[in-house]
Design a protein around this motif. Structure first.
Motif, PDB file in Angstrom:
ATOM      1  N   THR A   1       0.800  -1.228   0.000  1.00  0.00           N
ATOM      2  CA  THR A   1       0.000   0.000   0.000  1.00  0.00           C
ATOM      3  C   THR A   1       0.829   1.273   0.000  1.00  0.00           C
ATOM      4  O   THR A   1       0.299   2.359  -0.244  1.00  0.00           O
ATOM      5  CB  THR A   1      -0.949   0.021   1.212  1.00  0.00           C
TER       6      THR A   1
ATOM      7  N   PRO B   1       2.347   3.682  -3.996  1.00  0.00           N
ATOM      8  CA  PRO B   1       2.007   4.945  -4.676  1.00  0.00           C
ATOM      9  C   PRO B   1       2.893   6.110  -4.255  1.00  0.00           C
ATOM     10  O   PRO B   1       3.196   6.991  -5.079  1.00  0.00           O
ATOM     11  CB  PRO B   1       0.548   5.175  -4.270  1.00  0.00           C
TER      12      PRO B   1
ATOM     13  N   GLN C   1      -0.235  -0.271 -11.274  1.00  0.00           N
ATOM     14  CA  GLN C   1      -1.569  -0.873 -11.293  1.00  0.00           C
ATOM     15  C   GLN C   1      -1.527  -2.368 -11.014  1.00  0.00           C
ATOM     16  O   GLN C   1      -2.417  -2.905 -10.350  1.00  0.00           O
ATOM     17  CB  GLN C   1      -2.238  -0.599 -12.644  1.00  0.00           C
TER      18      GLN C   1
ATOM     19  N   SER D   1       0.814  -3.702  -9.267  1.00  0.00           N
ATOM     20  CA  SER D   1       1.507  -3.813  -7.979  1.00  0.00           C
ATOM     21  C   SER D   1       2.707  -4.755  -8.072  1.00  0.00           C
ATOM     22  O   SER D   1       2.911  -5.620  -7.216  1.00  0.00           O
ATOM     23  CB  SER D   1       0.533  -4.297  -6.896  1.00  0.00           C
TER      24      SER D   1
ATOM     25  N   LEU E   1      -4.047   5.138 -10.190  1.00  0.00           N
ATOM     26  CA  LEU E   1      -4.834   4.284  -9.297  1.00  0.00           C
ATOM     27  C   LEU E   1      -6.311   4.253  -9.686  1.00  0.00           C
ATOM     28  O   LEU E   1      -7.007   3.266  -9.399  1.00  0.00           O
ATOM     29  CB  LEU E   1      -4.688   4.755  -7.851  1.00  0.00           C
TER      30      LEU E   1
ATOM     31  N   VAL F   1      -7.178   1.190 -11.821  1.00  0.00           N
ATOM     32  CA  VAL F   1      -7.091  -0.184 -11.322  1.00  0.00           C
ATOM     33  C   VAL F   1      -8.458  -0.855 -11.451  1.00  0.00           C
ATOM     34  O   VAL F   1      -9.487  -0.272 -11.104  1.00  0.00           O
ATOM     35  CB  VAL F   1      -6.621  -0.209  -9.850  1.00  0.00           C
TER      36      VAL F   1
ATOM     37  N   LYS G   1      -5.834   1.126  -3.993  1.00  0.00           N
ATOM     38  CA  LYS G   1      -4.649   0.267  -3.978  1.00  0.00           C
ATOM     39  C   LYS G   1      -4.875  -0.827  -2.946  1.00  0.00           C
ATOM     40  O   LYS G   1      -5.492  -0.601  -1.913  1.00  0.00           O
ATOM     41  CB  LYS G   1      -3.401   1.092  -3.604  1.00  0.00           C
TER      42      LYS G   1
ATOM     43  N   SER H   1      -6.882  -2.675   1.682  1.00  0.00           N
ATOM     44  CA  SER H   1      -7.379  -1.965   0.513  1.00  0.00           C
ATOM     45  C   SER H   1      -7.723  -0.547   0.955  1.00  0.00           C
ATOM     46  O   SER H   1      -8.449  -0.365   1.937  1.00  0.00           O
ATOM     47  CB  SER H   1      -8.618  -2.647  -0.070  1.00  0.00           C
TER      48      SER H   1
END
Length: 694
Positions: free
Chosen positions: A349, A352, A400, A402, A499, A502, A516, A528
């Motif tokens: 998380t 970003p 996106q 991850s 983001l 996504v 994310k 999340s």
């Protein structure tokens, strides 16, 4: 004419009568002082916690185990008060505690019927019985009650007497007072009652156990109907209105009293000073929706799992919903532990913010290519979640999807110390291993952070890069009122834009949010966090004891809860901001050479001999007057030292010129305000300064 003897007798009788009355008055006054009523300044009532709008979030039983909520007449339906007075004590506003007419009527009815038809007790006498319960129904007990009622009338106003009755009247079991009864039987405050509901609440206190609707439905209904009939006789209701009210069903169950936001409410009550009930920033409707989502999700996920959620207004930092566990009263899920404040590994998380710093420094664009292949960073070898690799991907795809290796590559260039420093600047202090500096592992969750702190960071993404400290009103002191920058405006928009693309979890409605997910090492925590143009919601799923949960993941376990939480919060969706002026979004074939690919293995293997480039003019944070507001604005000369030619200059992410081997350049700004200037050398190393143009 009266004789002289008769006149002397009348005079003596009058004098004696006055003396007797005076003696009686003095005696009563002395008795009143010697035996005052056990009338506390205020009844002991249940503690309450209110939401931002003054609605009841949670109430607590009194020390003696009763639900007894403070109630004033203005908190109760006016029609109920009128019906109560008409039924119990129609001369309440006129007498001084005892209604002699009502007592006389009761005595005559008893003599004529051989049984008690009406008691003749005033509301003041009933209040006396509530604060000093009688041991028998003897004449002496009745006289004592009358004396107490007169004493009460001398000490309290009529409104205060009514307020105490509304607070103390018995309603069966451990319910006392009209508010507790209305919440338990109707699920609402007594401010707006139907005629049927008001009549039932008037009827119950006479025989509260016998007339409890949850145990003796028919008796309760009959008692309500008698009140309705009396109201027709008293001209307070029309016959048709009473008939319609009699058709309304009487509740058959007793509801639990409100127990929302249990963890925050407990904290607020523990810290609250005496006086008004503490008021939280939480919105009751949003809290109800989030708690329902958390309970349902925990049941589906399995035993021992818990769910925590934090919903905040990014513009103010106010917490609108706060769920510390799936069920506060479920010991199998350790529901008493507030998981919004427990430090856990945040998984992916934080990625970003890594990319956001790279955008700030002009090191990347959304279409910059980066390698997703096995890599070794001085012994640290990150792997992707699925143990596979994508090869060459764009920065947008890397975030996106991850992907772990690209994130570590960027963090290696940005610097872990810079990332943690930015977190501290935003008021968040992540927990690092003892006596160890920040390392690359923090990009993949190698750091401790709470859900509440994570939501505060993401609130910055939802608020154009500006962070406000989160608060829910339970704090003893308000958090420092500061506004920090987590990312500059342009870099922040780039991250929010990525983001927002996504893919939502399967079955979720597209709500127009950026989000994310993250999964901690060993499948212990699923996360999340998402936001729209104003609100941010964070979700944590796991076990309070940090046990591993096979199959747990942020996308599968937490993301569906995030989308459902937004949906059931009741908040209107706020669109994400559109692209601001000056944002450079080139296609892949339009990228300058220095932004086409992030670094290269060859360059990294050889290693540049020269020091990294450094901008020497203008210095970072400088204010330069170029006459930007006029038509004759002058360009700014840019100078750098070191680095490997050729160089690429960027202003706010937009290239100024082609590749240049000189160490000077010129820039003509579009207007006044803050701008970020970046230079990138042939080895992919960058330097940036932020200036304010006047």
């Amino acid at each position: 004419m009266l004789s002289q003897k008769a006149l002397r007798y009348v005079a003596w009788s009058s004098t004696t009568g006055v003396a007797v009355l005076a003696l009686a008055a003095v005696t009563l006054w002395q008795l009143d002082r010697a035996f005052p009523p056990p009338l506390p300044a205020k009844p002991i009532v249940s503690a309450e916690v209110l939401d931002r709008d003054g609605q009841l979030l949670r109430t607590f039983a009194t020390p003696d185990g009763y639900w007894r909520l403070a109630t004033s007449p203005d908190q109760v339906d006016r029609q109920f008060v009128d019906m109560l007075v008409a039924y119990e004590d129609k001369r309440f506003w006129d007498h001084s505690g005892v209604d002699l007419l009502a007592l006389g009527r009761a005595a005559l009815q008893f003599a004529g019927n051989g049984r008690i038809v009406s008691g003749g007790s005033t509301l003041s006498m009933q209040l006396a019985r509530l604060i000093e319960p009688r041991e028998s129904r003897s004449v002496w007990a009745k006289l004592r009650q009358m004396a107490r009622a007169i004493q009460i009338e001398r000490r309290l106003s009529k409104t205060e007497i009514l307020e105490r009755y509304l607070t103390l009247a018995p309603y069966g079991g451990n319910l006392e007072g009209v508010r507790a009864a209305s919440l338990a039987y109707f699920g609402k405050e007594p401010k707006r009652l139907t005629v049927s509901e008001a009549a039932l609440l008037v009827a119950l206190p006479q025989l509260p156990e016998k007339r409890r609707p949850d145990r003796n439905l028919r008796i309760a209904q009959a008692a309500r109907d008698r009140v309705l009939d009396r109201m027709v006789s008293a001209n307070l209701l029309g016959e048709r209105e009473a008939q319609r009210a009699a058709l309304e069903a009487v509740p058959e169950v007793r509801r639990a009293l409100p127990a929302l936001a249990a963890h925050a409410a407990n904290a607020a009550v523990a810290k609250a000073a005496t006086g008004e009930p503490p008021r939280l920033t939480i919105r009751k409707s949003a809290q109800q929706g989030l708690e329902a989502v958390a309970r349902d999700a925990a049941r589906k996920l399995g035993p021992k799992l818990s769910v925590a959620m934090v919903l905040a207004d990014a513009r103010t930092g106010e917490i609108l919903g706060e769920v510390g566990s799936a069920d506060f009263f479920d010991s199998s899920r350790s529901g008493w532990i507030d998981m919004t404040k427990v430090l856990r590994s945040p998984g992916s998380t934080l990625k970003p913010f890594i990319y956001g710093l790279a955008f700030e420094q002009g090191m990347i664009a959304q279409e910059t290519m980066i390698e997703d292949r096995p890599a070794d960073f001085s012994g640290y070898r990150p792997k992707n979640f699925d143990m596979g690799y994508q090869g060459d991907v764009t920065i947008r795809q890397a975030l996106q999807l991850s992907l772990n290796v690209p994130a570590v590559r960027v963090l290696d260039a940005v610097g872990p110390a810079r990332l943690t420093a930015r977190f501290r600047q935003a008021g968040i202090n992540p927990a690092l291993p003892l006596n160890e500096p920040p390392g690359l592992a923090i990009g993949l969750g190698g750091v401790g952070i709470s859900l509440r702190d994570l939501v505060q960071l993401y609130a910055g993404l939802a608020n154009g890069g500006k962070v406000h400290p989160l608060r829910d009103g339970a704090e003893t002191t308000r958090p420092a009122d500061f506004t920090a920058t987590i990312l500059d405006g342009q870099a922040n928009w780039q991250i929010a834009d990525i983001l927002s693309g996504v893919k939502p979890p399967q079955g979720a409605l597209q709500r127009g949010i950026a989000y994310k997910t993250g999964t901690s090492y060993g499948y212990r925590d699923a996360w999340s966090v998402g936001f729209d143009g104003r609100y941010v919601l964070g979700v944590w799923v796991g076990r309070a004891d940090a046990s591993a949960i096979p199959g747990l993941s942020g996308y599968v376990s937490a993301a569906p809860i995030l989308f459902e939480g937004f949906e059931r919060s009741g908040l209107a969706s706020v669109a994400l901001p559109s692209r601001p002026p000056g944002i450079f979004l080139p296609k892949r074939d339009q990228l300058p050479v220095t932004l086409a690919r992030f670094g290269s293995d060859a360059a990294n293997a050889i290693g540049p001999a020269e020091p990294a480039p450094k901008i020497v003019f203008p210095p970072d944070g400088a204010r330069v007057d170029l006459g930007a507001a006029t038509a004759s604005a002058t360009p700014l000369v840019l100078k750098l030292q070191d680095g490997r030619a050729p160089f690429r200059w960027l202003a706010n992410g937009k290239p100024l010129t082609g590749r240049d081997r000189t160490r000077t350049a010129t820039w003509l700004p579009d207007g006044a305000g803050y701008s970020t200037l970046t230079v990138i050398d042939a080895a992919g190393r960058a330097a940036s300064v932020k200036v304010f143009v006047e």
